[in-house]
Design a protein around this motif. Sequence first.
Motif, short mmCIF file in Angstrom:
data_model
loop_
_atom_site.label_atom_id
_atom_site.label_comp_id
_atom_site.label_asym_id
_atom_site.label_seq_id
_atom_site.Cartn_x
_atom_site.Cartn_y
_atom_site.Cartn_z
N TYR A 32 13.30 8.62 -79.38
CA TYR A 32 14.12 9.78 -79.62
C TYR A 32 15.33 9.73 -78.68
O TYR A 32 15.27 9.16 -77.60
N MET A 33 16.41 10.39 -79.10
CA MET A 33 17.60 10.47 -78.26
C MET A 33 17.97 11.94 -78.08
O MET A 33 17.76 12.76 -78.97
N GLY A 34 18.56 12.24 -76.94
CA GLY A 34 18.94 13.62 -76.67
C GLY A 34 20.26 13.71 -75.93
O GLY A 34 20.73 12.72 -75.36
N TRP A 35 20.83 14.89 -75.97
CA TRP A 35 22.04 15.20 -75.21
C TRP A 35 21.74 16.39 -74.29
O TRP A 35 21.13 17.38 -74.72
N SER A 51 15.22 12.44 -83.79
CA SER A 51 14.19 11.42 -83.90
C SER A 51 14.81 10.06 -84.22
O SER A 51 16.00 9.97 -84.55
N PHE A 52 13.98 9.02 -84.15
CA PHE A 52 14.50 7.68 -84.39
C PHE A 52 15.07 7.55 -85.80
O PHE A 52 16.14 6.96 -86.00
N PRO A 100 8.61 8.74 -78.24
CA PRO A 100 8.40 9.77 -79.26
C PRO A 100 7.37 10.84 -78.90
O PRO A 100 7.38 11.91 -79.49
N THR A 101 6.49 10.59 -77.94
CA THR A 101 5.43 11.55 -77.66
C THR A 101 5.74 12.48 -76.48
O THR A 101 4.96 13.38 -76.19
N SER A 108 12.59 16.15 -68.02
CA SER A 108 11.50 15.32 -67.48
C SER A 108 10.87 14.43 -68.55
O SER A 108 10.20 13.45 -68.23
N GLY A 109 11.09 14.77 -69.81
CA GLY A 109 10.53 13.96 -70.88
C GLY A 109 11.34 12.72 -71.19
O GLY A 109 10.90 11.85 -71.94
N TYR A 110 12.52 12.59 -70.60
CA TYR A 110 13.44 11.50 -70.88
C TYR A 110 13.43 10.51 -69.72
O TYR A 110 13.57 10.92 -68.56
N ASP A 111 13.29 9.24 -70.04
CA ASP A 111 13.15 8.26 -68.98
C ASP A 111 14.36 7.35 -68.78
O ASP A 111 14.40 6.59 -67.82
#
Length: 123
Positions: A32-35, A51-52, A100-101, A108-111
């Motif tokens: 997944y990608m986010g801003w 989502s992908f 995705p999970t 914190s969910g983004y690495d």
Amino acid sequence: QVQLVESGGGLVQAGDSLRLSCAASGRTFSRYMGWFRQASGKEREFLAAISFSGGSTYYADSVKGRFTISRDNAKNTVYLRMNSLKPEDTAVYYCASRPPTSAIYYSSGYDYWGQGTQVTVSS
């Protein structure tokens, strides 16, 4: 490893539109990608995620209806279209990637994170 590079920021006037881009490389499959954005003196704020496949999108209430997230997997690029910009949208905008999970709405969910691009909206 995932590498992210944002572009498209700049100085605009209130009411203008802007499109940010995030070029991704590395192991991007299924992610997944986010801003997010961070204004001076404030915490980092979730804006949007996708989502992908692009079939699922998520938005913060503060930008719903004004911002649109999209992705082009053939170009490994994610976009954030921002309309009707306001001075309070002034911030550094970051692109981020997550498996995705993990959590959608929390940083914190983004690495993996890009270096950020400055958006300044003048009144």
